[in-house]
Every structure is written in structure tokens, then in C-alpha cells.
Design a protein around this motif. Structure first.
Motif, PDB file in Angstrom:
ATOM      1  N   GLU A 115       0.842  -1.195   0.000  1.00 15.24           N
ATOM      2  CA  GLU A 115       0.000   0.000   0.000  1.00 15.24           C
ATOM      3  C   GLU A 115       0.879   1.247   0.000  1.00 15.24           C
ATOM      4  OE1 GLU A 115      -3.135   0.290   2.799  1.00 15.24           O
ATOM      5  OE2 GLU A 115      -4.049  -1.627   2.221  1.00 15.24           O
ATOM      6  N   ILE A 116       0.355   2.302  -0.611  1.00 12.22           N
ATOM      7  CA  ILE A 116       1.073   3.567  -0.733  1.00 12.22           C
ATOM      8  C   ILE A 116       0.587   4.512   0.356  1.00 12.22           C
ATOM      9  CG2 ILE A 116       1.479   5.559  -2.236  1.00 12.22           C
ATOM     10  CD1 ILE A 116       1.009   3.604  -4.590  1.00 12.22           C
ATOM     11  N   SER A 117       1.508   5.147   1.032  1.00 10.31           N
ATOM     12  CA  SER A 117       1.133   6.060   2.103  1.00 10.31           C
ATOM     13  C   SER A 117       0.638   7.385   1.535  1.00 10.31           C
ATOM     14  CB  SER A 117       2.320   6.301   3.036  1.00 10.31           C
ATOM     15  OG  SER A 117       3.397   6.886   2.324  1.00 10.31           O
ATOM     16  N   GLY A 118      -0.122   8.088   2.333  1.00  8.94           N
ATOM     17  CA  GLY A 118      -0.616   9.402   1.912  1.00  8.94           C
ATOM     18  C   GLY A 118      -2.085   9.366   1.536  1.00  8.94           C
ATOM     19  N   ASN A 119      -2.647  10.536   1.366  1.00  9.95           N
ATOM     20  CA  ASN A 119      -4.051  10.662   0.995  1.00  9.95           C
ATOM     21  C   ASN A 119      -4.211  10.525  -0.509  1.00  9.95           C
ATOM     22  OD1 ASN A 119      -4.818  11.136   3.671  1.00  9.95           O
ATOM     23  ND2 ASN A 119      -4.448  13.331   3.478  1.00  9.95           N
TER      24      ASN A 119
ATOM     25  N   LYS B 102     -16.716   6.255  -4.710  1.00 10.39           N
ATOM     26  CA  LYS B 102     -16.737   7.638  -5.187  1.00 10.39           C
ATOM     27  C   LYS B 102     -16.629   8.611  -4.013  1.00 10.39           C
ATOM     28  CE  LYS B 102     -19.540  10.822  -7.964  1.00 10.39           C
ATOM     29  NZ  LYS B 102     -20.786  10.947  -8.759  1.00 10.39           N
ATOM     30  N   GLU B 103     -17.360   8.334  -2.950  1.00 13.47           N
ATOM     31  CA  GLU B 103     -17.320   9.199  -1.771  1.00 13.47           C
ATOM     32  C   GLU B 103     -15.935   9.156  -1.111  1.00 13.47           C
ATOM     33  OE1 GLU B 103     -18.874  11.932   0.968  1.00 13.47           O
ATOM     34  OE2 GLU B 103     -19.676  11.210  -0.948  1.00 13.47           O
TER      35      GLU B 103
ATOM     36  N   ARG C  72     -10.746  11.575   0.247  1.00 13.50           N
ATOM     37  CA  ARG C  72      -9.343  11.176   0.267  1.00 13.50           C
ATOM     38  C   ARG C  72      -9.044  10.116   1.330  1.00 13.50           C
ATOM     39  NH1 ARG C  72      -5.984  14.301  -2.792  1.00 13.50           N
ATOM     40  NH2 ARG C  72      -6.943  16.140  -3.741  1.00 13.50           N
ATOM     41  N   LYS C  73     -10.016   9.248   1.566  1.00 12.22           N
ATOM     42  CA  LYS C  73      -9.833   8.098   2.448  1.00 12.22           C
ATOM     43  C   LYS C  73     -10.338   6.889   1.671  1.00 12.22           C
ATOM     44  CE  LYS C  73     -10.188  10.609   6.832  1.00 12.22           C
ATOM     45  NZ  LYS C  73     -10.904  10.710   8.132  1.00 12.22           N
ATOM     46  N   VAL C  74      -9.494   6.403   0.761  1.00 11.22           N
ATOM     47  CA  VAL C  74      -9.915   5.413  -0.224  1.00 11.22           C
ATOM     48  C   VAL C  74     -10.285   4.095   0.446  1.00 11.22           C
ATOM     49  CG1 VAL C  74      -9.256   4.175  -2.299  1.00 11.22           C
ATOM     50  CG2 VAL C  74      -8.439   6.488  -1.932  1.00 11.22           C
ATOM     51  N   CYS C  75     -11.451   3.570   0.076  1.00 15.31           N
ATOM     52  CA  CYS C  75     -11.970   2.378   0.737  1.00 15.31           C
ATOM     53  C   CYS C  75     -11.574   1.079   0.047  1.00 15.31           C
ATOM     54  CB  CYS C  75     -13.491   2.464   0.852  1.00 15.31           C
ATOM     55  SG  CYS C  75     -14.375   2.494  -0.735  1.00 15.31           S
ATOM     56  N   GLU C  76     -11.153   1.139  -1.216  1.00 10.07           N
ATOM     57  CA  GLU C  76     -10.793  -0.079  -1.943  1.00 10.07           C
ATOM     58  C   GLU C  76      -9.286  -0.340  -1.840  1.00 10.07           C
ATOM     59  OE1 GLU C  76     -12.514  -2.372  -3.478  1.00 10.07           O
ATOM     60  OE2 GLU C  76     -14.526  -1.490  -3.605  1.00 10.07           O
ATOM     61  N   GLU C  77      -8.946  -1.594  -1.542  1.00 13.54           N
ATOM     62  CA  GLU C  77      -7.541  -1.971  -1.369  1.00 13.54           C
ATOM     63  C   GLU C  77      -6.717  -1.703  -2.621  1.00 13.54           C
ATOM     64  OE1 GLU C  77      -4.821  -5.919  -0.299  1.00 13.54           O
ATOM     65  OE2 GLU C  77      -7.011  -6.083  -0.470  1.00 13.54           O
ATOM     66  N   LEU C  78      -7.260  -2.014  -3.804  1.00 14.06           N
ATOM     67  CA  LEU C  78      -6.508  -1.824  -5.046  1.00 14.06           C
ATOM     68  C   LEU C  78      -6.114  -0.363  -5.231  1.00 14.06           C
ATOM     69  CD1 LEU C  78      -5.500  -3.230  -7.702  1.00 14.06           C
ATOM     70  CD2 LEU C  78      -7.609  -2.377  -8.751  1.00 14.06           C
TER      71      LEU C  78
END
Length: 278
Positions: free
Chosen positions: A198-202, A254-255, A260-266
Motif C-alpha cells: 500500500e502507498i502512504s498518503g491521501n 466515489k465518496e 481522500r480516504k480510499v476504501c478499496e484496497e486496489l
């Protein structure tokens, strides 16, 4: 609503670029019937129709028919190509009134053994861009390989200057070479991969906000980089697109992009999103 739809007419390619994530899916060329179904469903949501996602679209034998359908539906068609088939498919492309823009990945050359010399390859690409300009079609020659083979890039630029004489106008992404002809710089990036770190950051993205992707098997994905359909939102061949976009998974993603708190792992493993400022 999204205004760009990436409709992958095939997931086949005639090259094996080292920078490309590729796909684990079986090779498929969509049929004319499948293309019509997908294009009709997308038309209420998008004005711009891309004929690729991860593929070489100029390989498809029904390319002319797809352009005809797109024209009848009043789409503006955009495609990205590695450029090796431009000379062969030039007549189809330049006689298609729905064609709006062609992006040519010149950086493909450094990542392959193409079986053709660099000067022949560049000449074919440059001549296509010149002819497309006369037809009012935008051509963008991409060098998305910052930090790549500097000697090769220098040769490409020298050849480009020799062919496109005159003053180039510097713009934010590269150069405007002449009317409707551009050179675009870009950095290498890591495609999203479910097996990566995973990549850090927003992280944010325009996926589902201004674009959707449709794989050749009909799977609807949020953007043009989900090459294996990990985020499967539904199937365009069997489902209603409005229902797909209003599904709980699509709305949550989308939300999460907006917040900027992505819910999908990919998406949390996408090197492209991490480099972009949305």
C-alpha cells in the motif's frame, strides 16, 4: 456523472511493454453486438468514448464498424496506441469522423524488441500526426518515461524536430508542435496491483467522478487502470449502467475519493493516483 468511458474493444496487444501491468484475463475481442450494447448504455453518461483500457485497439478487425456506431451515437472517440499499426490502419482512422484524438506512446519503443528500426517507426508516427492535423484530429505523442533511456529520447526529439520544423510552443505538459499536434512528457508510474504494498498518503482519483472503465468481458470498473477487474461493479452487457453506478460499492468508492480516504484496497496500491494532484 462520468463524462469519459474507456470501452476496451480488445485486451490483446502486439507488444510486451516492460512498463505495462498487462492482464491475467483471457484474450477477447468484443463483437459488434457487444460494442453496440455497451455504447448505447454509456451514451447517456459520457460524451468521450475511449477504445482502449489495456490493449492495442488498432488490432481489432471491426474497428471501422465501431467508429461508425460511435459516430451515429455522437461520441467523440479517443484512443491510445503504441503506434506500430498506425500506417496499416491509417485509412480507417483518418476517414472516421468520430475520431477526436489519438495518443501515441512513443516510450513503447524502449520497452520492446519491435522488429522494426526506430527511424521507420518514428516516420510512420510523425506522418500520421501530420495527416491527422489536416483532418482536424488531435495527436499527442507521449514520452511517459522520465528517467528512461536518455540517448533514445534524444534521438526521438532530434527526429521530431527534423520532421516538424518551426517553433514549438511550450505548454504545461510538454509542447504544442503545430496545430493539433502535441508532445507530452510524463513520469513512469506503478500500475495498481492487489499484490503490491500500500502507498502512504491521501490518495484520490477521478474514477467514477469523470470516468469509468469497461473491460472486454463487460466488467465495469471505476477507472482505466483496473486491468484485471478487481473492483467489479457489474457487467455492462447484462446490467443497467445507472444501477451499476448507484450500487453501494460504487457510491462508497466515489465518496472515499472525494474524502481522500480510499476504501478499496486496489486503489491504495495505485502508483498513478499517488503521483496525481486531484
Amino acid at each position: 456523472m462520468p463524462n469519459k468511458a474507456f470501452l476496451e474493444i480488445t485486451n490483446a496487444c502486439n507488444l510486451n511493454c516492460s512498463f505495462c501491468h498487462k492482464t491475467k484475463r483471457d484474450i477477447k475481442y468484443i463483437s459488434k453486438e457487444e460494442f453496440l450494447i455497451a455504447a448505447q448504455k454509456v451514451r447517456g453518461f459520457a460524451d468521450y468514448l475511449y477504445f482502449h483500457l489495456i490493449s492495442e485497439p488498432l488490432l481489432h478487425p471491426d474497428l471501422a464498424e465501431f467508429f461508425k456506431i460511435a459516430y451515429e451515437l455522437k461520441f467523440k472517440v479517443i484512443l491510445t496506441t503504441n503506434g506500430t499499426l498506425l500506417k496499416k490502419r491509417e485509412e480507417v482512422l483518418l476517414n472516421s469522423p468520430s475520431l477526436f484524438k489519438v495518443s501515441i506512446s512513443l516510450h513503447s519503443f524502449e520497452a520492446n524488441e519491435m522488429g522494426m528500426d526506430i527511424d521507420t517507426y518514428l516516420k510512420d508516427c510523425f506522418e500520421f500526426c501530420s495527416k491527422a492535423s489536416q483532418k482536424g484530429v488531435i495527436s499527442v505523442m507521449r514520452l511517459w518515461n522520465s528517467g528512461g533511456k536518455d540517448k533514445l529520447n534524444s534521438h526521438i526529439l532530434e527526429s521530431m524536430h527534423s520532421f516538424f520544423k518551426g517553433e514549438w510552443k511550450e505548454i504545461y505538459s510538454g509542447y504544442k508542435i503545430k496545430e493539433k499536434v502535441f508532445l507530452e512528457w510524463g513520469e513512469k508510474f506503478d500500475w495498481p496491483d492487489i499484490d503490491s504494498e500500500e502507498i502512504s498518503g491521501n490518495i484520490s482519483c477521478y474514477g467514477l467522478r469523470d470516468q469509468i472503465g469497461i473491460l472486454s468481458n463487460g466488467t465495469v470498473v471505476p477507472c482505466c487502470l483496473d486491468s484485471n477487474g478487481v473492483i467489479n461493479l457489474g457487467n455492462i452487457f447484462t446490467d443497467n449502467l445507472e444501477d451499476i453506478l448507484n450500487s453501494e460499492r460504487a457510491k462508497n468508492l466515489k465518496e472515499s475519493f472525494i474524502k481522500r480516504k480510499v476504501c478499496e484496497e486496489l486503489c491504495r496500491k495505485c502508483g498513478y493516483a499517488s503521483k496525481k494532484k486531484y
